[in-house]
Design an enzyme around this catalytic site. Structure first.
Site, mmCIF file in Angstrom:
data_model
loop_
_atom_site.group_PDB
_atom_site.id
_atom_site.type_symbol
_atom_site.label_atom_id
_atom_site.label_comp_id
_atom_site.label_asym_id
_atom_site.label_seq_id
_atom_site.Cartn_x
_atom_site.Cartn_y
_atom_site.Cartn_z
ATOM 1 N N GLU A 258 0.848 -0.960 0.050
ATOM 2 C CA GLU A 258 0.249 -0.017 0.072
ATOM 3 C C GLU A 258 0.679 1.458 -0.015
ATOM 4 O OE1 GLU A 258 -3.010 -0.090 -0.753
ATOM 5 O OE2 GLU A 258 -3.928 -2.066 0.112
ATOM 6 N N ASP B 246 -3.879 -9.626 -9.325
ATOM 7 C CA ASP B 246 -4.195 -8.822 -10.506
ATOM 8 C C ASP B 246 -2.932 -7.893 -10.684
ATOM 9 O OD1 ASP B 246 -4.364 -7.373 -7.838
ATOM 10 O OD2 ASP B 246 -6.237 -6.791 -8.336
ATOM 11 N N GLU C 197 -19.546 -6.330 -6.883
ATOM 12 C CA GLU C 197 -18.214 -6.705 -6.487
ATOM 13 C C GLU C 197 -17.702 -7.993 -7.195
ATOM 14 O OE1 GLU C 197 -14.359 -6.016 -4.444
ATOM 15 O OE2 GLU C 197 -15.719 -4.972 -5.210
ATOM 16 N N GLU D 176 -11.510 -0.316 -11.460
ATOM 17 C CA GLU D 176 -11.073 -1.251 -12.615
ATOM 18 C C GLU D 176 -11.764 -1.150 -13.951
ATOM 19 O OE1 GLU D 176 -9.365 -2.141 -8.957
ATOM 20 O OE2 GLU D 176 -11.368 -2.173 -9.552
ATOM 21 N N THR E 186 -0.698 0.834 -10.757
ATOM 22 C CA THR E 186 -1.855 0.361 -10.550
ATOM 23 C C THR E 186 -3.003 1.252 -9.567
ATOM 24 O OG1 THR E 186 -2.997 -1.753 -9.597
ATOM 25 C CG2 THR E 186 -1.334 -0.600 -8.146
#
Length: 583
Positions: A173, A309, A425, A478, A566
């Site tokens: 993060e 991902d 989701e 996304e 990302t």
């Protein structure tokens, strides 16, 4: 610490390639880093914005870091005036929504990690270093919010990376949100204090590799790390965590000329490269890996969505960021893109028999048989854009025009099919027998049989969906990310129109008095939708940025000039003088 590279070639060759990379980077960017627009087309929005945001930036040139610890373009059809008016109105709507969110963050959560959009309170979940502020820096710049950007840069200078509100720090993060945010804002603005702060963070993250085999930890105790002790590489982590450290540290080496950051992540990616052909699905890695054992092959469950991902996302992006100087990333990219196509993607059986693709997961049984699980999730929607980017990078038009488009349309369908116009989701559908038209006819009887197998099926779900296992929408980016990329790469108006439909649905469904909040159920159009007092920093850093760019001229954050991490932070791509590497 001088350590030997183990990349299948000599250290001197690798360092020479890195030196070329750094040289290429500065050759490409030195004339633009500090806002020089000499010789550039002043009609381009990117040029005008750069002049506005970077002219006379001396107001921040005196700023010093206050930390207490030293962590030592494409063929778009001509736009008519009427179309330009509509597009600009839509872009302004996105900008206005961002400004509302930013004003609330500034008033109620300034210098905190996140605003709570229902109560108007705040929370610190990422060490208390103002995650939303740092994550949104480049969005402020891109939207031309000069006063807000200058204020935010001044605030960043006061963040103390020598103190943390939490006992432990998450490498992943901090890397994607904080380091990525600082590097992108520096690339765009040239504000030196942002580079100073990025180096501080880079040194902090670099300390996370101070382990026996130089493999990174997932979390490290803050005070123990400051003392140079207490680092223990976890026995098992999700593959995305160590696999998503490469772009930011590589770019930090690019802008500083210090190879140590690239050195650290190159070792990690060598482990993934060596293991890639030897997993149970060659080309792909299992969801869980062990960096303590340097084992990325053991495991029977595979996904390109959550937990894995961005490991995949970074492979073609690293190729672009390195200007192709490290051939490993093209090899790894091609292997995963071919394997994923044969493993995860399925054409869903739909009443309208639309030709699109959904993204599932897979497992390998004791007989080495690969089994598809047709459960899709929002986190996987990035992959359509990745196929489009890789198709241009590696001269595979079928990846861009066919696979990338169909995967993106699958996520577009999941949005439009729901009564709220927002994708849940996680959900399930019925896979067709094949992707061909003859193997994908709607079969009501088969659908009834399949939905009976799913205890989560509910009668209000649209036909074609056998579950909405997780009916929430968490402000995720996304889907709009891939829609934006497909718009930029193909120029097809359908993607830009879909972006607007998605924005209207999301803005209306998530709105609160202060900002926008996660929605608990998007499968029922019962307004106001039930919400959670939750707004991740990626709402401002990614989701609204991608919506804004979808309605911006294509020269603004051109995909020929930038590669986005990302968290949607744009890093300048290397380019030699007179040599074009267009997407």
């Amino acid at each position: 610490m001088h350590r030997q590279f183990r990349l299948g070639r000599s250290r001197n060759l690798i360092l020479a390639a890195l030196a070329l990379l750094v040289w290429f980077y500065y050759l490409r960017s030195s004339s633009t880093r500090h806002g020089s627009t000499q010789g550039q087309d002043l009609n381009l929005e990117s040029v005008r914005l750069e002049r506005h945001m970077n002219k006379d930036s001396s107001a921040t040139s005196h700023l010093k870091s206050t930390s207490t610890f030293d962590w030592s373009s494409h063929n778009f059809p001509p736009e008519t005036p009427a179309a330009a008016t509509v597009r600009e109105a839509r872009r302004q709507a996105v900008r206005d929504l961002f400004k509302k969110n930013w004003a609330s963050y500034r008033k109620h959560a300034w210098m905190k990690d996140a605003l709570q959009p229902i109560s108007g309170e705040y929370k610190d979940q990422f060490s208390g270093w103002a995650a939303t502020l740092v994550d949104a820096l480049d969005t402020l710049w891109i939207m031309g919010l000069r006063a807000e950007f200058d204020e935010a840069v001044t605030a960043v200078a006061g963040i103390d990376f020598g103190k943390s509100s939490s006992f432990s720090v998450n490498m992943f993060e901090v890397n994607i949100r904080y380091l990525g945010g600082l590097l992108a804002a520096y690339d765009l603005s040239g504000r030196e204090v942002l580079l100073v702060k990025a180096v501080e963070l880079g040194d902090m993250l670099y300390a996370g590799y101070n382990t026996k085999d130089r493999m990174p930890v997932d979390f490290f105790g803050f005070e123990e790390a400051k003392a140079g002790e207490g680092l223990m590489v976890e026995g098992s982590v999700v593959s995305a965590s160590p696999g998503t450290l490469s772009m930011e540290m590589t770019h930090l080496s690019q802008v500083t000329g210090d190879p140590k950051y690239y050195d650290a992540v190159a070792r990690v990616m060598e482990v993934f490269a060596k293991g890639q052909p030897w997993t149970k699905i060659p080309g792909l890695w299992p969801i869980y890996v062990s960096m303590s054992r340097k084992d990325v092959t053991t495991g029977s469950y595979f996904s390109i969505g959550g937990s894995a991902d961005s490991l995949y996302e970074y492979l073609p992006k690293m190729h672009a960021l390195l200007g192709g100087l490290e051939p490993q990333y093209e090899t790894m990219s091609r292997a995963f893109l071919e394997a994923a196509n044969h493993t995860f993607f399925f054409r869903p059986m739909l009443p309208g028999e639309e030709d699109l693709l959904m993204i599932g997961t897979a497992s390998v049984d004791d007989d080495d048989k690969v089994n598809l699980d047709p459960e899709s999730e929002h986190l996987g929607c990035f992959v359509g854009g990745i196929y489009a980017l890789a198709g241009r990078l590696f001269r595979r038009p079928d990846w861009a025009d066919d696979l990338g488009a169909k995967l993106t349309k699958g996520c577009m369908y999941a949005y439009s099919a729901m009564p709220t116009g927002i994708m849940p989701e996680r959900y399930n559908m019925v896979p067709c027998k094949s992707r061909s038209d003859s193997g994908c006819r709607w079969d009501e009887t088969l659908f009834d049989e399949e939905k009976k197998k799913r205890p989560e099926w509910a009668s209000h779900l649209p036909k074609g969906f056998t579950t909405a296992k997780d009916p929430r929408y968490l402000l995720r980016p996304e889907a709009i990310e891939s829609v934006f990329i497909l718009w930029r790469i193909t120029g097809r108006e359908e993607f830009q129109q879909t972006a607007w439909d998605m924005f209207v649905a999301v803005a209306n469904g998530t709105e609160t008095e202060y900002a926008n909040a996660a929605v608990l159920d998007v499968t029922r159009a019962e307004y106001p939708l039930p919400k959670e007092d939750y707004m991740e920093s990626f709402w401002l850093a990614e989701t609204l940025k991608y919506f804004y760019l979808a309605f911006s001229p294509p020269d603004l954050i051109s995909l020929d000039e930038y590669v986005l991490n990302t968290e949607a932070h744009p890093f300048r791509r290397p380019k030699a003088r007179g040599v074009s590497r267009p997407l």
